[in-house]
Design a protein around this motif. Structure first.
Motif, PDB file in Angstrom:
ATOM      1  N   GLY A  51      -4.311  89.285  70.057  1.00 44.07           N
ATOM      2  CA  GLY A  51      -5.563  89.614  70.726  1.00 44.07           C
ATOM      3  C   GLY A  51      -5.762  91.126  70.773  1.00 44.07           C
ATOM      4  N   VAL A  52      -6.646  91.558  71.665  1.00 43.58           N
ATOM      5  CA  VAL A  52      -6.992  92.972  71.762  1.00 43.58           C
ATOM      6  C   VAL A  52      -6.299  93.592  72.968  1.00 43.58           C
ATOM      7  CG1 VAL A  52      -8.868  94.636  72.014  1.00 43.58           C
ATOM      8  CG2 VAL A  52      -9.219  92.550  70.674  1.00 43.58           C
ATOM      9  N   VAL A  53      -5.445  94.569  72.696  1.00 39.75           N
ATOM     10  CA  VAL A  53      -4.738  95.305  73.741  1.00 39.75           C
ATOM     11  C   VAL A  53      -4.882  96.779  73.418  1.00 39.75           C
ATOM     12  CG1 VAL A  53      -2.519  95.746  74.840  1.00 39.75           C
ATOM     13  CG2 VAL A  53      -3.097  93.430  74.110  1.00 39.75           C
ATOM     14  N   SER A  54      -5.299  97.585  74.397  1.00 36.79           N
ATOM     15  CA  SER A  54      -5.438  99.016  74.153  1.00 36.79           C
ATOM     16  C   SER A  54      -4.263  99.769  74.753  1.00 36.79           C
ATOM     17  CB  SER A  54      -6.761  99.542  74.724  1.00 36.79           C
ATOM     18  OG  SER A  54      -6.801  99.368  76.120  1.00 36.79           O
ATOM     19  N   GLY A  55      -4.124 101.008  74.337  1.00 31.79           N
ATOM     20  CA  GLY A  55      -3.015 101.828  74.791  1.00 31.79           C
ATOM     21  C   GLY A  55      -1.854 101.730  73.822  1.00 31.79           C
ATOM     22  N   PRO A  56      -0.773 102.469  74.109  1.00 32.75           N
ATOM     23  CA  PRO A  56       0.392 102.436  73.225  1.00 32.75           C
ATOM     24  C   PRO A  56       1.075 101.070  73.289  1.00 32.75           C
ATOM     25  CG  PRO A  56       0.838 103.769  75.164  1.00 32.75           C
ATOM     26  CD  PRO A  56      -0.596 103.364  75.245  1.00 32.75           C
ATOM     27  N   LEU A  57       1.379 100.503  72.149  1.00 33.76           N
ATOM     28  CA  LEU A  57       1.903  99.133  72.077  1.00 33.76           C
ATOM     29  C   LEU A  57       3.430  99.114  72.147  1.00 33.76           C
ATOM     30  CD1 LEU A  57      -0.566  97.663  69.442  1.00 33.76           C
ATOM     31  CD2 LEU A  57      -0.758  97.723  71.946  1.00 33.76           C
ATOM     32  N   TYR A  58       3.939  99.590  73.285  1.00 33.26           N
ATOM     33  CA  TYR A  58       5.378  99.621  73.555  1.00 33.26           C
ATOM     34  C   TYR A  58       5.609  99.187  74.996  1.00 33.26           C
ATOM     35  CZ  TYR A  58       5.906 102.422  69.338  1.00 33.26           C
ATOM     36  OH  TYR A  58       5.892 102.855  68.045  1.00 33.26           O
ATOM     37  N   SER A  59       6.825  98.747  75.287  1.00 30.67           N
ATOM     38  CA  SER A  59       7.209  98.543  76.683  1.00 30.67           C
ATOM     39  C   SER A  59       7.594  99.922  77.232  1.00 30.67           C
ATOM     40  CB  SER A  59       8.368  97.554  76.810  1.00 30.67           C
ATOM     41  OG  SER A  59       9.512  98.030  76.138  1.00 30.67           O
ATOM     42  N   TYR A  60       7.466 100.110  78.529  1.00 27.61           N
ATOM     43  CA  TYR A  60       7.786 101.385  79.171  1.00 27.61           C
ATOM     44  C   TYR A  60       8.617 101.152  80.421  1.00 27.61           C
ATOM     45  CZ  TYR A  60       4.837 103.848  75.945  1.00 27.61           C
ATOM     46  OH  TYR A  60       4.323 104.378  74.799  1.00 27.61           O
ATOM     47  N   PRO A  61       9.922 100.926  80.246  1.00 26.56           N
ATOM     48  CA  PRO A  61      10.787 100.740  81.413  1.00 26.56           C
ATOM     49  C   PRO A  61      11.134 102.089  82.043  1.00 26.56           C
ATOM     50  CG  PRO A  61      12.095 100.653  79.424  1.00 26.56           C
ATOM     51  CD  PRO A  61      10.655 100.785  78.989  1.00 26.56           C
ATOM     52  N   GLY A  62      11.750 102.047  83.184  1.00 23.86           N
ATOM     53  CA  GLY A  62      12.279 103.257  83.803  1.00 23.86           C
ATOM     54  C   GLY A  62      11.452 103.821  84.928  1.00 23.86           C
ATOM     55  N   CYS A  63      10.401 103.139  85.359  1.00 23.24           N
ATOM     56  CA  CYS A  63       9.621 103.658  86.488  1.00 23.24           C
ATOM     57  C   CYS A  63      10.399 103.522  87.788  1.00 23.24           C
ATOM     58  CB  CYS A  63       8.290 102.927  86.597  1.00 23.24           C
ATOM     59  SG  CYS A  63       7.122 103.430  85.316  1.00 23.24           S
ATOM     60  N   TYR A  64      11.039 102.388  87.949  1.00 24.47           N
ATOM     61  CA  TYR A  64      11.858 102.168  89.138  1.00 24.47           C
ATOM     62  C   TYR A  64      13.312 102.169  88.707  1.00 24.47           C
ATOM     63  CZ  TYR A  64      14.504  99.844  92.725  1.00 24.47           C
ATOM     64  OH  TYR A  64      15.455  99.560  93.661  1.00 24.47           O
ATOM     65  N   TYR A  65      14.146 102.883  89.432  1.00 26.09           N
ATOM     66  CA  TYR A  65      15.573 102.875  89.170  1.00 26.09           C
ATOM     67  C   TYR A  65      16.314 103.225  90.446  1.00 26.09           C
ATOM     68  CZ  TYR A  65      14.383 107.806  88.334  1.00 26.09           C
ATOM     69  OH  TYR A  65      13.876 109.063  88.432  1.00 26.09           O
ATOM     70  N   ASN A  74      21.731 109.280  87.875  1.00 20.12           N
ATOM     71  CA  ASN A  74      21.576 107.998  87.184  1.00 20.12           C
ATOM     72  C   ASN A  74      21.067 108.260  85.762  1.00 20.12           C
ATOM     73  OD1 ASN A  74      20.900 105.418  86.342  1.00 20.12           O
ATOM     74  ND2 ASN A  74      20.028 104.814  88.302  1.00 20.12           N
ATOM     75  N   PRO A  75      21.959 108.510  84.796  1.00 21.16           N
ATOM     76  CA  PRO A  75      21.527 108.889  83.450  1.00 21.16           C
ATOM     77  C   PRO A  75      20.826 107.777  82.674  1.00 21.16           C
ATOM     78  CG  PRO A  75      23.883 108.498  83.469  1.00 21.16           C
ATOM     79  CD  PRO A  75      23.416 108.426  84.904  1.00 21.16           C
ATOM     80  N   THR A  76      21.089 106.523  83.014  1.00 19.24           N
ATOM     81  CA  THR A  76      20.500 105.408  82.272  1.00 19.24           C
ATOM     82  C   THR A  76      19.320 104.777  82.997  1.00 19.24           C
ATOM     83  OG1 THR A  76      21.978 103.804  83.306  1.00 19.24           O
ATOM     84  CG2 THR A  76      22.740 104.843  81.257  1.00 19.24           C
ATOM     85  N   ARG A  77      19.033 105.256  84.211  1.00 11.90           N
ATOM     86  CA  ARG A  77      17.989 104.676  85.065  1.00 11.90           C
ATOM     87  C   ARG A  77      18.269 103.209  85.362  1.00 11.90           C
ATOM     88  NH1 ARG A  77      12.239 107.269  83.236  1.00 11.90           N
ATOM     89  NH2 ARG A  77      12.894 109.413  83.380  1.00 11.90           N
ATOM     90  N   GLY A  78      19.539 102.912  85.558  1.00 10.02           N
ATOM     91  CA  GLY A  78      19.928 101.551  85.926  1.00 10.02           C
ATOM     92  C   GLY A  78      19.453 101.194  87.322  1.00 10.02           C
ATOM     93  N   LEU A  79      19.546  99.920  87.660  1.00  6.03           N
ATOM     94  CA  LEU A  79      19.002  99.431  88.924  1.00  6.03           C
ATOM     95  C   LEU A  79      20.028  99.251  90.031  1.00  6.03           C
ATOM     96  CD1 LEU A  79      16.472  96.829  87.508  1.00  6.03           C
ATOM     97  CD2 LEU A  79      16.027  99.153  88.295  1.00  6.03           C
ATOM     98  N   SER A  80      21.285  99.646  89.803  1.00  9.95           N
ATOM     99  CA  SER A  80      22.286  99.472  90.855  1.00  9.95           C
ATOM    100  C   SER A  80      23.123 100.734  90.998  1.00  9.95           C
ATOM    101  CB  SER A  80      23.200  98.286  90.544  1.00  9.95           C
ATOM    102  OG  SER A  80      24.045  98.603  89.462  1.00  9.95           O
ATOM    103  N   SER A  81      23.907 100.785  92.075  1.00 15.42           N
ATOM    104  CA  SER A  81      24.738 101.961  92.329  1.00 15.42           C
ATOM    105  C   SER A  81      25.792 102.150  91.249  1.00 15.42           C
ATOM    106  CB  SER A  81      25.401 101.857  93.706  1.00 15.42           C
ATOM    107  OG  SER A  81      26.232 100.716  93.756  1.00 15.42           O
ATOM    108  N   THR A  82      26.113 101.098  90.502  1.00 12.84           N
ATOM    109  CA  THR A  82      27.092 101.242  89.417  1.00 12.84           C
ATOM    110  C   THR A  82      26.524 102.065  88.264  1.00 12.84           C
ATOM    111  OG1 THR A  82      26.430  99.146  88.386  1.00 12.84           O
ATOM    112  CG2 THR A  82      28.242  99.065  89.987  1.00 12.84           C
ATOM    113  N   SER A  83      25.222 102.330  88.274  1.00 11.69           N
ATOM    114  CA  SER A  83      24.585 103.158  87.249  1.00 11.69           C
ATOM    115  C   SER A  83      24.777 104.653  87.519  1.00 11.69           C
ATOM    116  CB  SER A  83      23.084 102.867  87.192  1.00 11.69           C
ATOM    117  OG  SER A  83      22.856 101.499  86.956  1.00 11.69           O
ATOM    118  N   CYS A  84      25.259 104.992  88.710  1.00  6.15           N
ATOM    119  CA  CYS A  84      25.394 106.390  89.119  1.00  6.15           C
ATOM    120  C   CYS A  84      26.695 106.996  88.595  1.00  6.15           C
ATOM    121  CB  CYS A  84      25.373 106.502  90.644  1.00  6.15           C
ATOM    122  SG  CYS A  84      23.819 105.946  91.371  1.00  6.15           S
ATOM    123  N   GLU A  85      26.605 108.264  88.224  1.00  2.05           N
ATOM    124  CA  GLU A  85      27.771 109.027  87.784  1.00  2.05           C
ATOM    125  C   GLU A  85      27.842 110.299  88.607  1.00  2.05           C
ATOM    126  OE1 GLU A  85      27.768 109.777  83.586  1.00  2.05           O
ATOM    127  OE2 GLU A  85      27.353 107.680  83.100  1.00  2.05           O
TER     128      GLU A  85
END
Length: 98
Positions: A51-65, A74-85
């Motif tokens: 169908g018709v979709v506008s904008g860049p045709l990619y997923s964009y993760p990383g808004c919430y981490y 948090n170098p990987t923008r993981g969702l848990s405290s184990t993501s922290c270095e």
């Protein structure tokens, strides 16, 4: 429909693809919505569109981490405290909530 900061993983619309539109208007944004608007999303995988979709045709993760405690980041923008270095001695981050 406006789509912000989203990840598509193993999903498929009934007509095929990651996103399918049937007369609707879908716009993908490469920014994060409120309250994460100050974060920069990562460009993810290309999307398969039906169908018709506008904008860049990619997923964009990383808004919430996961926000790490002081002295960590948090170098990987993981969702848990184990993501922290731990920060390297003598280094720090100027990013709020990094």
């Amino acid at each position: 429909v406006n789509v912000y900061g989203i990840t598509f993983s193993e999903n498929q619309a009934p007509a095929g693809g990651d996103v399918a539109t049937y007369g609707a208007t879908v716009t993908i944004h490469k920014t994060c919505s409120s309250p994460y608007a100050s974060n920069s999303p990562l460009q993810g995988t290309a999307l398969d569109i039906v169908g018709v979709v506008s904008g860049p045709l990619y997923s964009y993760p990383g808004c919430y981490y996961h926000t790490c405690k002081a002295g960590h980041f948090n170098p990987t923008r993981g969702l848990s405290s184990t993501s922290c270095e731990a920060c390297t001695a003598g280094r720090f981050s100027t990013s709020i909530g990094a």
